[in-house]
Design a protein around this motif. Structure first.
Motif, PDB file in Angstrom:
ATOM      1  N   ALA A 410       0.841  -1.202   0.000  1.00 14.85           N
ATOM      2  CA  ALA A 410       0.000   0.000   0.000  1.00 14.85           C
ATOM      3  C   ALA A 410       0.878   1.254   0.000  1.00 14.85           C
ATOM      4  O   ALA A 410       0.626   2.206  -0.750  1.00 14.85           O
ATOM      5  CB  ALA A 410      -0.926  -0.007   1.213  1.00 14.85           C
ATOM      6  N   ILE A 411       1.925   1.245   0.831  1.00 13.02           N
ATOM      7  CA  ILE A 411       2.822   2.402   0.912  1.00 13.02           C
ATOM      8  C   ILE A 411       3.593   2.560  -0.407  1.00 13.02           C
ATOM      9  O   ILE A 411       3.812   3.669  -0.882  1.00 13.02           O
ATOM     10  CB  ILE A 411       3.798   2.258   2.107  1.00 13.02           C
ATOM     11  N   ARG A 412       3.955   1.439  -1.002  1.00  7.06           N
ATOM     12  CA  ARG A 412       4.672   1.475  -2.270  1.00  7.06           C
ATOM     13  C   ARG A 412       3.836   2.197  -3.331  1.00  7.06           C
ATOM     14  O   ARG A 412       4.319   3.073  -4.034  1.00  7.06           O
ATOM     15  CB  ARG A 412       4.989   0.051  -2.746  1.00  7.06           C
ATOM     16  N   HIS A 413       2.549   1.845  -3.392  1.00  6.36           N
ATOM     17  CA  HIS A 413       1.661   2.490  -4.361  1.00  6.36           C
ATOM     18  C   HIS A 413       1.557   3.985  -4.079  1.00  6.36           C
ATOM     19  O   HIS A 413       1.657   4.797  -4.992  1.00  6.36           O
ATOM     20  CB  HIS A 413       0.273   1.841  -4.313  1.00  6.36           C
ATOM     21  N   GLU A 414       1.401   4.319  -2.800  1.00  8.10           N
ATOM     22  CA  GLU A 414       1.269   5.727  -2.426  1.00  8.10           C
ATOM     23  C   GLU A 414       2.498   6.525  -2.869  1.00  8.10           C
ATOM     24  O   GLU A 414       2.377   7.633  -3.389  1.00  8.10           O
ATOM     25  CB  GLU A 414       1.094   5.820  -0.911  1.00  8.10           C
ATOM     26  N   TYR A 415       3.665   5.940  -2.681  1.00 10.29           N
ATOM     27  CA  TYR A 415       4.897   6.644  -3.065  1.00 10.29           C
ATOM     28  C   TYR A 415       5.070   6.729  -4.577  1.00 10.29           C
ATOM     29  O   TYR A 415       5.661   7.673  -5.089  1.00 10.29           O
ATOM     30  CB  TYR A 415       6.120   6.027  -2.387  1.00 10.29           C
ATOM     31  N   ALA A 416       4.547   5.744  -5.299  1.00  7.15           N
ATOM     32  CA  ALA A 416       4.583   5.802  -6.759  1.00  7.15           C
ATOM     33  C   ALA A 416       3.780   7.005  -7.234  1.00  7.15           C
ATOM     34  O   ALA A 416       4.211   7.759  -8.115  1.00  7.15           O
ATOM     35  CB  ALA A 416       4.047   4.507  -7.354  1.00  7.15           C
ATOM     36  N   VAL A 417       2.624   7.194  -6.604  1.00  8.30           N
ATOM     37  CA  VAL A 417       1.769   8.328  -6.953  1.00  8.30           C
ATOM     38  C   VAL A 417       2.463   9.641  -6.584  1.00  8.30           C
ATOM     39  O   VAL A 417       2.471  10.603  -7.352  1.00  8.30           O
ATOM     40  CB  VAL A 417       0.393   8.212  -6.236  1.00  8.30           C
ATOM     41  N   ARG A 418       3.092   9.649  -5.394  1.00  9.47           N
ATOM     42  CA  ARG A 418       3.814  10.848  -4.967  1.00  9.47           C
ATOM     43  C   ARG A 418       4.971  11.190  -5.894  1.00  9.47           C
ATOM     44  O   ARG A 418       5.238  12.356  -6.176  1.00  9.47           O
ATOM     45  CB  ARG A 418       4.388  10.654  -3.557  1.00  9.47           C
ATOM     46  N   LEU A 419       5.669  10.138  -6.343  1.00  9.41           N
ATOM     47  CA  LEU A 419       6.797  10.343  -7.253  1.00  9.41           C
ATOM     48  C   LEU A 419       6.311  10.992  -8.547  1.00  9.41           C
ATOM     49  O   LEU A 419       6.943  11.914  -9.064  1.00  9.41           O
ATOM     50  CB  LEU A 419       7.496   9.004  -7.543  1.00  9.41           C
ATOM     51  N   ALA A 420       5.179  10.521  -9.036  1.00  9.63           N
ATOM     52  CA  ALA A 420       4.591  11.116 -10.235  1.00  9.63           C
ATOM     53  C   ALA A 420       4.354  12.604 -10.013  1.00  9.63           C
ATOM     54  O   ALA A 420       4.658  13.439 -10.872  1.00  9.63           O
ATOM     55  CB  ALA A 420       3.283  10.401 -10.580  1.00  9.63           C
ATOM     56  N   ARG A 429      -0.294   6.406 -13.847  1.00 10.69           N
ATOM     57  CA  ARG A 429      -0.216   4.991 -14.266  1.00 10.69           C
ATOM     58  C   ARG A 429       1.159   4.640 -14.818  1.00 10.69           C
ATOM     59  O   ARG A 429       1.714   3.585 -14.512  1.00 10.69           O
ATOM     60  CB  ARG A 429      -1.244   4.756 -15.400  1.00 10.69           C
ATOM     61  N   PHE A 430       1.683   5.570 -15.614  1.00 11.49           N
ATOM     62  CA  PHE A 430       2.985   5.371 -16.238  1.00 11.49           C
ATOM     63  C   PHE A 430       4.067   5.154 -15.180  1.00 11.49           C
ATOM     64  O   PHE A 430       4.887   4.245 -15.277  1.00 11.49           O
ATOM     65  CB  PHE A 430       3.330   6.605 -17.112  1.00 11.49           C
ATOM     66  N   VAL A 431       4.023   5.987 -14.112  1.00  8.15           N
ATOM     67  CA  VAL A 431       5.021   5.887 -13.047  1.00  8.15           C
ATOM     68  C   VAL A 431       4.817   4.592 -12.261  1.00  8.15           C
ATOM     69  O   VAL A 431       5.773   3.880 -11.954  1.00  8.15           O
ATOM     70  CB  VAL A 431       4.949   7.118 -12.118  1.00  8.15           C
ATOM     71  N   VAL A 432       3.555   4.299 -11.947  1.00  7.91           N
ATOM     72  CA  VAL A 432       3.253   3.067 -11.190  1.00  7.91           C
ATOM     73  C   VAL A 432       3.760   1.850 -11.957  1.00  7.91           C
ATOM     74  O   VAL A 432       4.383   0.947 -11.384  1.00  7.91           O
ATOM     75  CB  VAL A 432       1.737   2.967 -10.905  1.00  7.91           C
ATOM     76  N   ASP A 433       3.529   1.845 -13.272  1.00  5.37           N
ATOM     77  CA  ASP A 433       3.987   0.729 -14.103  1.00  5.37           C
ATOM     78  C   ASP A 433       5.516   0.647 -14.122  1.00  5.37           C
ATOM     79  O   ASP A 433       6.090  -0.423 -14.052  1.00  5.37           O
ATOM     80  CB  ASP A 433       3.480   0.889 -15.551  1.00  5.37           C
ATOM     81  N   ARG A 434       6.149   1.844 -14.211  1.00  3.63           N
ATOM     82  CA  ARG A 434       7.610   1.906 -14.249  1.00  3.63           C
ATOM     83  C   ARG A 434       8.190   1.329 -12.950  1.00  3.63           C
ATOM     84  O   ARG A 434       9.180   0.610 -12.970  1.00  3.63           O
ATOM     85  CB  ARG A 434       8.016   3.388 -14.403  1.00  3.63           C
ATOM     86  N   VAL A 435       7.532   1.645 -11.820  1.00  2.93           N
ATOM     87  CA  VAL A 435       7.958   1.130 -10.523  1.00  2.93           C
ATOM     88  C   VAL A 435       7.885  -0.396 -10.518  1.00  2.93           C
ATOM     89  O   VAL A 435       8.759  -1.076 -10.026  1.00  2.93           O
ATOM     90  CB  VAL A 435       7.097   1.739  -9.400  1.00  2.93           C
ATOM     91  N   ARG A 436       6.819  -0.907 -11.124  1.00  4.25           N
ATOM     92  CA  ARG A 436       6.645  -2.370 -11.199  1.00  4.25           C
ATOM     93  C   ARG A 436       7.744  -2.996 -12.001  1.00  4.25           C
ATOM     94  O   ARG A 436       8.233  -4.057 -11.690  1.00  4.25           O
ATOM     95  CB  ARG A 436       5.306  -2.688 -11.859  1.00  4.25           C
TER      96      ARG A 436
END
Ligand SMILES: [Zn+2]
Length: 436
Positions: A410-420, A429-436
């Motif tokens: 959950a925190i990982r997703h939150e930080y992906a959004v924050r990074l974006a 979505r692009f950043v979240v996918d890149r994180v994956r």
């Protein structure tokens, strides 16, 4: 021929010291059911506790690596001592005077190398502590006073002073029966043109203790302009001192680290002192080296490392501090604990902070910590020019792997959004996918 320890005395020693008391010098023990205790094994690296201690039987056993035995076996193995050295050490703890067969009572000849080196350090620490009261040590007392440490603080941490002459300690230790070979092997003396001379001269001395409280080395601070040596000079690698494995303050901090499930990693001897005096009694520091893999292993056992425990790093806010924090983030993967960072206002270390703003400010610094990965992500992002597409892309390349390593989904997703958000990339979505 050195005397053998009397068999009855060996039996008395075996029964005198409870195994749980001995083991908990090295790791945090928790109830393990059926009157047993358990913790993280000191003989192999593990994620969950499989090291069991039975106080009733006086035995330990690890279900991970199959190590097992009684109190004597444990101390021999964990301290790398011979059988008779172990008995001597436990006897000293229990206040038992040993009788020796054949040669009579002659511990001096009986002792092994390790015990002799520990003994030399114990005597040296007393010598240095006494010298702190001398006229010559005025400059050292001034150094401490300027940093907010009074005499009681110096005594609590055993701070001492090494006289400026060539061989004060060397002569003192010789007088106590230590050989030149033992003195150079211990790192307390070094070879001079005409025999051994003191390694530490005209410096303020911090005794560095192992986890059980035995002095194994020293950290020495330069005090005078004409001292051409480094600011801090530490004991070199010796049979009892390995800088990759010592943590300054761990003997004082380990109980509270275990109790609170939190350890605070600071950068120097004076920072450890400032923290403890301010009420942050879980503070430790490495000695002349970066926090590394071996330190992690020791800390994990003291902490009973798990997802509820926490390691807080304090670093200066400057570039060097940022670098250190990023290096610490590499270690984040080796802990099950959460890792946090406490960055002091204006880049003050805990010692400066206590001096400027008092004990409360030091406690507050630790309370106001934030997750280490958040800091790492920000540090990477701010290295790039986000005005350009190339800069944003490079920042994403560096920061995405950090986000990907956050343990909690959950925190990982939150930080992906924050990074974006930080990068100004509208397509989350692009950043979240890149994180994956
Ligand atoms: Zn084990």
């Amino acid at each position: 021929m050195a005397g053998r320890i009397n068999d009855d005395d060996v039996r008395t020693v075996r029964n005198a010291v409870p195994i749980d008391a001995v083991v908990s010098e090295y790791l945090q023990l928790r109830p393990g059911g059926g009157g047993n205790l358990k913790g993280l094994c000191p003989f192999h690296d593990e994620k969950s506790p499989s090291f069991h201690v039975s106080p009733a039987k006086g035995l330990y056993h690890c279900f991970g690596c199959q190590e097992g035995g009684d109190t004597v076996d444990f101390v021999m193995k964990v301290e790398h001592l011979s059988f008779s050295e172990t008995i001597e050490r436990l006897a000293a703890q229990a206040g038992i005077t040993l009788r020796y067969e054949e040669g009579g009572y002659n511990p001096g000849r009986q002792q092994g190398e390790r015990t002799r080196l520990l003994e030399a350090h114990k005597v040296a620490a007393q010598f240095y502590a006494e010298q702190l009261g001398s006229a010559e040590a005025e400059i050292g007392r001034g150094f401490l006073a300027d940093r907010g440490f009074d005499q009681a603080a110096a005594e609590r941490f055993g701070v001492g002073y090494a006289p400026a002459g060539w061989d004060h300690l060397t002569r003192f230790l010789r007088g106590r029966g230590f050989t030149d070979k033992e003195l150079t092997l211990s790192g307390l003396s070094q070879d001079g043109r005409r025999g051994p001379i003191d390694r530490f001269r005209g410096r303020l001395m911090w005794p560095i203790r192992d986890i059980t409280g035995e002095v194994v080395g020293f950290g020495a601070r330069r005090l005078r302009e004409d001292d051409n040596g480094p600011k801090y000079l530490n004991t070199p690698e010796t049979p009892i001192y390995r800088k990759s494995q010592v943590l300054y303050g761990v003997d004082l901090a380990k109980r509270d680290i275990g109790k609170q499930g939190r350890a605070v990693v600071v950068e120097g001897y004076t920072d450890v002192m400032a923290c403890h005096l301010s009420g942050v009694t879980t503070a430790i520091a490495t000695c002349g080296t970066a926090f590394g893999g071996e330190h992690v292993k020791i800390l994990r056992r003291v902490l009973t490392d798990n997802s509820r425990s926490e390691v807080v790093f304090t670093f200066d806010g400057d570039a060097a501090g940022q670098k250190a924090a990023l290096r610490a983030f590499e270690d984040d993967q080796k802990f099950a604990a959460r890792t946090s960072i406490a960055v002091s206002p204006g880049g003050m270390d805990p010692c400066d902070l206590r001096l400027a703003k008092g004990d409360e400010a030091v406690r507050q610094l630790i309370e106001e910590r934030s997750p280490l990965f958040g800091f790492a992500i920000r540090s990477f992002v701010t290295q790039h020019n986000l005005e350009t597409a190339e800069g944003r892309s490079a920042a994403l390349e560096q920061a995405a792997p950090v986000v990907a390593r956050i343990k909690d989904v959950a925190i990982r997703h939150e930080y992906a959004v924050r990074l974006a958000g930080m990068l100004g990339i509208l397509d989350e979505r692009f950043v979240v996918d890149r994180v994956r």
